[in-house]
Scaffold this motif. Structure first.
Motif, PDB file in Angstrom:
ATOM      1  N   VAL A 312      56.551  28.792  54.010  1.00 37.27           N
ATOM      2  CA  VAL A 312      56.552  29.281  52.634  1.00 37.27           C
ATOM      3  C   VAL A 312      55.796  30.604  52.564  1.00 37.27           C
ATOM      4  O   VAL A 312      56.263  31.582  51.997  1.00 37.27           O
ATOM      5  CB  VAL A 312      55.907  28.256  51.668  1.00 37.27           C
ATOM      6  N   GLN A 313      54.619  30.633  53.179  1.00 39.66           N
ATOM      7  CA  GLN A 313      53.776  31.817  53.184  1.00 39.66           C
ATOM      8  C   GLN A 313      53.458  32.257  54.603  1.00 39.66           C
ATOM      9  O   GLN A 313      53.409  31.441  55.525  1.00 39.66           O
ATOM     10  CB  GLN A 313      52.459  31.539  52.457  1.00 39.66           C
ATOM     11  N   PHE A 314      53.259  33.556  54.739  1.00 36.00           N
ATOM     12  CA  PHE A 314      52.724  34.149  55.961  1.00 36.00           C
ATOM     13  C   PHE A 314      51.305  34.595  55.632  1.00 36.00           C
ATOM     14  O   PHE A 314      51.074  35.232  54.611  1.00 36.00           O
ATOM     15  CB  PHE A 314      53.574  35.347  56.383  1.00 36.00           C
ATOM     16  N   GLY A 315      50.351  34.250  56.495  1.00 32.99           N
ATOM     17  CA  GLY A 315      48.969  34.615  56.224  1.00 32.99           C
ATOM     18  C   GLY A 315      48.276  35.195  57.435  1.00 32.99           C
ATOM     19  O   GLY A 315      48.613  34.869  58.577  1.00 32.99           O
ATOM     20  N   ILE A 316      47.319  36.075  57.176  1.00 28.79           N
ATOM     21  CA  ILE A 316      46.465  36.584  58.249  1.00 28.79           C
ATOM     22  C   ILE A 316      45.008  36.381  57.844  1.00 28.79           C
ATOM     23  O   ILE A 316      44.680  36.205  56.667  1.00 28.79           O
ATOM     24  CB  ILE A 316      46.715  38.081  58.558  1.00 28.79           C
ATOM     25  N   ARG A 317      44.144  36.392  58.851  1.00 27.46           N
ATOM     26  CA  ARG A 317      42.701  36.445  58.636  1.00 27.46           C
ATOM     27  C   ARG A 317      42.167  37.551  59.528  1.00 27.46           C
ATOM     28  O   ARG A 317      42.727  37.820  60.595  1.00 27.46           O
ATOM     29  CB  ARG A 317      42.036  35.112  58.986  1.00 27.46           C
ATOM     30  N   ILE A 318      41.093  38.200  59.079  1.00 27.44           N
ATOM     31  CA  ILE A 318      40.497  39.247  59.899  1.00 27.44           C
ATOM     32  C   ILE A 318      39.059  38.882  60.217  1.00 27.44           C
ATOM     33  O   ILE A 318      38.456  38.040  59.549  1.00 27.44           O
ATOM     34  CB  ILE A 318      40.592  40.634  59.228  1.00 27.44           C
ATOM     35  N   SER A 319      38.525  39.541  61.225  1.00 25.49           N
ATOM     36  CA  SER A 319      37.193  39.192  61.718  1.00 25.49           C
ATOM     37  C   SER A 319      36.137  39.275  60.622  1.00 25.49           C
ATOM     38  O   SER A 319      35.241  38.435  60.549  1.00 25.49           O
ATOM     39  CB  SER A 319      36.820  40.115  62.880  1.00 25.49           C
ATOM     40  N   GLY A 414      44.286  43.261  69.884  1.00 27.91           N
ATOM     41  CA  GLY A 414      43.328  43.606  68.847  1.00 27.91           C
ATOM     42  C   GLY A 414      44.005  44.335  67.704  1.00 27.91           C
ATOM     43  O   GLY A 414      43.732  45.520  67.452  1.00 27.91           O
ATOM     44  N   ILE A 415      44.884  43.638  66.971  1.00 29.50           N
ATOM     45  CA  ILE A 415      45.600  44.265  65.860  1.00 29.50           C
ATOM     46  C   ILE A 415      44.595  44.779  64.833  1.00 29.50           C
ATOM     47  O   ILE A 415      43.698  44.056  64.403  1.00 29.50           O
ATOM     48  CB  ILE A 415      46.558  43.259  65.199  1.00 29.50           C
ATOM     49  N   ASP A 416      44.754  46.037  64.456  1.00 30.52           N
ATOM     50  CA  ASP A 416      43.854  46.694  63.505  1.00 30.52           C
ATOM     51  C   ASP A 416      44.598  46.866  62.190  1.00 30.52           C
ATOM     52  O   ASP A 416      45.613  47.565  62.133  1.00 30.52           O
ATOM     53  CB  ASP A 416      43.421  48.050  64.064  1.00 30.52           C
ATOM     54  N   ILE A 417      44.105  46.244  61.115  1.00 37.05           N
ATOM     55  CA  ILE A 417      44.816  46.331  59.836  1.00 37.05           C
ATOM     56  C   ILE A 417      44.976  47.781  59.388  1.00 37.05           C
ATOM     57  O   ILE A 417      45.979  48.132  58.746  1.00 37.05           O
ATOM     58  CB  ILE A 417      44.109  45.514  58.727  1.00 37.05           C
ATOM     59  N   ARG A 418      44.030  48.638  59.728  1.00 37.34           N
ATOM     60  CA  ARG A 418      44.109  50.046  59.326  1.00 37.34           C
ATOM     61  C   ARG A 418      45.312  50.724  59.965  1.00 37.34           C
ATOM     62  O   ARG A 418      46.021  51.506  59.310  1.00 37.34           O
ATOM     63  CB  ARG A 418      42.824  50.782  59.702  1.00 37.34           C
ATOM     64  N   LYS A 419      45.538  50.449  61.233  1.00 38.60           N
ATOM     65  CA  LYS A 419      46.646  51.094  61.938  1.00 38.60           C
ATOM     66  C   LYS A 419      47.997  50.564  61.459  1.00 38.60           C
ATOM     67  O   LYS A 419      48.982  51.306  61.410  1.00 38.60           O
ATOM     68  CB  LYS A 419      46.482  50.896  63.443  1.00 38.60           C
ATOM     69  N   VAL A 420      48.036  49.280  61.112  1.00 45.04           N
ATOM     70  CA  VAL A 420      49.282  48.721  60.584  1.00 45.04           C
ATOM     71  C   VAL A 420      49.623  49.381  59.248  1.00 45.04           C
ATOM     72  O   VAL A 420      50.755  49.818  59.015  1.00 45.04           O
ATOM     73  CB  VAL A 420      49.165  47.196  60.411  1.00 45.04           C
ATOM     74  N   GLY A 424      52.794  51.762  59.295  1.00 40.55           N
ATOM     75  CA  GLY A 424      53.921  50.950  58.834  1.00 40.55           C
ATOM     76  C   GLY A 424      54.560  50.150  59.946  1.00 40.55           C
ATOM     77  O   GLY A 424      55.561  49.461  59.731  1.00 40.55           O
ATOM     78  N   ILE A 425      53.992  50.237  61.159  1.00 42.74           N
ATOM     79  CA  ILE A 425      54.502  49.432  62.278  1.00 42.74           C
ATOM     80  C   ILE A 425      53.960  48.016  62.122  1.00 42.74           C
ATOM     81  O   ILE A 425      52.750  47.814  62.046  1.00 42.74           O
ATOM     82  CB  ILE A 425      54.072  50.031  63.634  1.00 42.74           C
ATOM     83  N   THR A 448      60.896  38.421  64.283  1.00 47.88           N
ATOM     84  CA  THR A 448      60.490  38.755  62.937  1.00 47.88           C
ATOM     85  C   THR A 448      59.229  39.606  63.036  1.00 47.88           C
ATOM     86  O   THR A 448      58.784  39.943  64.131  1.00 47.88           O
ATOM     87  CB  THR A 448      60.261  37.486  62.080  1.00 47.88           C
ATOM     88  N   ALA A 449      58.673  39.957  61.899  1.00 50.07           N
ATOM     89  CA  ALA A 449      57.460  40.777  61.892  1.00 50.07           C
ATOM     90  C   ALA A 449      56.549  40.300  60.784  1.00 50.07           C
ATOM     91  O   ALA A 449      57.002  39.791  59.753  1.00 50.07           O
ATOM     92  CB  ALA A 449      57.810  42.255  61.700  1.00 50.07           C
ATOM     93  N   ALA A 450      55.271  40.478  61.000  1.00 51.41           N
ATOM     94  CA  ALA A 450      54.292  40.126  59.976  1.00 51.41           C
ATOM     95  C   ALA A 450      54.473  41.051  58.774  1.00 51.41           C
ATOM     96  O   ALA A 450      54.617  42.260  58.936  1.00 51.41           O
ATOM     97  CB  ALA A 450      52.878  40.270  60.535  1.00 51.41           C
ATOM     98  N   PRO A 451      54.485  40.528  57.539  1.00 54.95           N
ATOM     99  CA  PRO A 451      54.711  41.371  56.358  1.00 54.95           C
ATOM    100  C   PRO A 451      53.551  42.326  56.092  1.00 54.95           C
ATOM    101  O   PRO A 451      52.376  41.974  56.253  1.00 54.95           O
ATOM    102  CB  PRO A 451      54.838  40.350  55.216  1.00 54.95           C
ATOM    103  N   LEU A 452      53.882  43.539  55.663  1.00 52.39           N
ATOM    104  CA  LEU A 452      52.878  44.563  55.415  1.00 52.39           C
ATOM    105  C   LEU A 452      51.877  44.138  54.344  1.00 52.39           C
ATOM    106  O   LEU A 452      50.685  44.474  54.415  1.00 52.39           O
ATOM    107  CB  LEU A 452      53.564  45.866  54.998  1.00 52.39           C
ATOM    108  N   GLU A 453      52.319  43.399  53.340  1.00 50.04           N
ATOM    109  CA  GLU A 453      51.475  43.036  52.213  1.00 50.04           C
ATOM    110  C   GLU A 453      50.198  42.330  52.648  1.00 50.04           C
ATOM    111  O   GLU A 453      49.128  42.522  52.051  1.00 50.04           O
ATOM    112  CB  GLU A 453      52.265  42.164  51.236  1.00 50.04           C
ATOM    113  N   CYS A 454      50.280  41.486  53.689  1.00 50.28           N
ATOM    114  CA  CYS A 454      49.070  40.807  54.182  1.00 50.28           C
ATOM    115  C   CYS A 454      48.013  41.816  54.613  1.00 50.28           C
ATOM    116  O   CYS A 454      46.813  41.639  54.337  1.00 50.28           O
ATOM    117  CB  CYS A 454      49.418  39.911  55.376  1.00 50.28           C
ATOM    118  N   PHE A 455      48.455  42.867  55.260  1.00 54.87           N
ATOM    119  CA  PHE A 455      47.521  43.845  55.823  1.00 54.87           C
ATOM    120  C   PHE A 455      46.956  44.758  54.734  1.00 54.87           C
ATOM    121  O   PHE A 455      45.788  45.148  54.799  1.00 54.87           O
ATOM    122  CB  PHE A 455      48.224  44.647  56.919  1.00 54.87           C
ATOM    123  N   THR A 456      47.762  45.100  53.739  1.00 54.17           N
ATOM    124  CA  THR A 456      47.235  45.912  52.648  1.00 54.17           C
ATOM    125  C   THR A 456      46.223  45.123  51.827  1.00 54.17           C
ATOM    126  O   THR A 456      45.212  45.681  51.372  1.00 54.17           O
ATOM    127  CB  THR A 456      48.370  46.425  51.745  1.00 54.17           C
TER     128      THR A 456
END
Length: 468
Positions: A312-319, A414-420, A424-425, A448-456
């Protein structure tokens, strides 16, 4: 101007592809540079991004988080029962994949898997009564990630189920994952027929004791070197684990044969593992979770430590915010479908297995696994390009996981939310596709790809944390 008109032209086109059309029409060589405004064109978010890009506080925090991830050494230390092994797990609690989600909002496969777990535990004798228990809130439903655990697809872990126990030798943090059931109609896709439940009981009663004793005899097993070897043998240790399972089997079998279990049961257990190329997936997930948990909880770090979905949802957490989810709608998966199925049959993206991509393998390591394109679609050149592209949104590379087709360069990690948000990659994920209805099972696989909205969302939270 005279030279521009008379000399041969080679054009780099930045922006809309149509800008290049007049040059192409006149046979002028054009290289198109993909570019789009940062932050999806949202001016306020782009300004916030600018404020924390190259911010020395964030850079220092990321250096700490990324180094902890790199230094982590996940070791398989044991097998146990979930309720006895996972701290904080209750006797009438079921863990599921992805961010928090209420029963009424769950997708079909996840609801079906919870019904199956209730039947497996003996809390109900019929699917109808099991559904009532879940609907009425008599069973506590919790994301596995909240208890340092992970599970593929529906991700269900109930109290009596056996789990792998993985310890990071460097910091001592523990992670857990359930056992892989194999392919076909299985609990993780929402099936709960008698054969599914009987297999789960056999796994708890026969398979788990054999594995528990074998791991004790081995004295534990380092997982990083095994995963690294598998990458050199054609796996990406998410959707292709044939080499990793074989390597694990070679370590496990001699120890199992030294155990005290009935030889017929040992034979059953080893035959089950030998017949399941995906068996190592759950160990790969626990190892990746162990490495990323080591990086979690570093104040002001923009490094992603979790990517997970619940259908239903895609979620991320950051350090920087280890207990906070940033969520949006789960995407559908584009890929190859088994005969008789189409995208209309598919559930949205599902499972905790994107923890592998978060740790720099899986979709990030597709260059190591040319054969995976036959399963998820695309071609070898695209697989290699995906691994290269991920380098643009990560803090660095993991030299422990090297890719032969990239001259043995380490995987992007080490995915960096700033770089995403800036480029836009989006982080690439290769995954199985579940039918939207419970119990039908896997109907394909794809990308598939992680949605941009999580990172913003995460970037805005980090910006406000730094400026309040």
């Amino acid at each position: 101007m005279k030279n521009i008109i008379s000399d041969p032209l080679n054009v780099i086109n930045v922006g809309l592809a149509k800008f290049a059309d007049p040059f192409v029409a006149h046979s002028v060589p054009v290289i198109s540079c993909q570019w789009q405004p940062p932050a999806g064109g949202v001016a306020e978010t782009a300004w916030q991004l600018a404020q924390i890009t190259n911010n020395p506080i964030v850079e220092a925090a990321n250096e700490i988080a990324f180094s902890r991830y790199l230094e982590a050494n996940p070791i398989l230390t044991g097998v146990g029962t979930a309720v006895d092994s996972i701290p904080g797990m209750g006797s009438k609690q079921i863990l599921h994949s992805g961010p928090p989600v209420a029963w009424r909002d769950m997708c079909g496969p996840q609801q079906g898997a919870i019904i199956g777990a209730i039947l497996f535990e003996g809390w109900s004798s019929t699917a109808e009564d099991a559904q009532k228990l879940a609907k009425n809130g008599d069973i506590e439903l919790t994301p596995a990630q909240h208890l340092n655990a992970v599970g593929p697809m529906a991700g269900i872990i109930s109290p009596s189920m056996p789990v792998w126990i993985v310890k990071n030798e460097m910091l001592g943090n523990l992670t857990y994952c359930n056992f892989n059931e194999g392919l076909g109609k299985v609990l993780r896709f929402g099936a709960y027929s008698d054969d599914v439940l009987n297999r789960l009981r056999w796994m708890a009663d026969v398979l788990a004791p054999v594995l528990q004793e074998a791991v004790e005899i081995m004295g534990g097993l380092e997982l990083k070197p095994l995963m690294a070897s598998a990458l050199h043998m054609g796996d990406e240790v998410h959707n292709r684990n044939a080499a990793a399972t074989s390597l694990f089997f070679r370590k496990l079998a001699p120890a199992a044969l030294q155990g005290s279990a009935d030889k017929a049961q040992i034979s059953e257990a080893l035959s089950f593992i030998a017949g399941n190329d995906h068996f190592f997936l759950n160990l790969s997930m626990a190892a990746c979770k162990s490495m990323l948990d080591a990086a979690s909880g570093v104040e002001n770090s923009s490094m992603v430590t979790v990517m997970a979905r619940n259908g239903v949802q895609f979620g991320i957490r950051i350090s920087a915010f280890p207990d906070r989810w940033f969520v949006t709608e789960a995407p559908l998966v584009e890929g190859l479908f088994f005969p008789g199925y189409t995208g209309a049959d598919a559930a949205p993206d599902l499972g905790d297995s994107a923890i592998t991509e978060t740790a720099g393998v899986g979709g990030f390591a597709m260059a190591a696994s040319p054969a995976i394109v036959q399963f998820v679609g695309g071609d070898v050149a695209q697989a290699v390009e995906n691994s290269r592209k991920m380098q643009r949104i990560t803090l660095g590379r993991n030299s422990a996981f090297t890719l032969p087709m990239l001259d043995f360069a380490g995987t992007a990690a080490g995915i960096d939310i700033r770089k995403v948000v800036d480029t836009g990659i989006l982080p690439i994920i290769n995954t199985g596709i579940a039918h939207k209805d419970a119990g039908v099972g896997q109907i394909g696989a794809g990308l598939t790809a992680a949605p941009l909205e999580c990172f913003t969302q995460a970037l805005r939270a980090l910006y406000y944390n730094l400026n309040t």
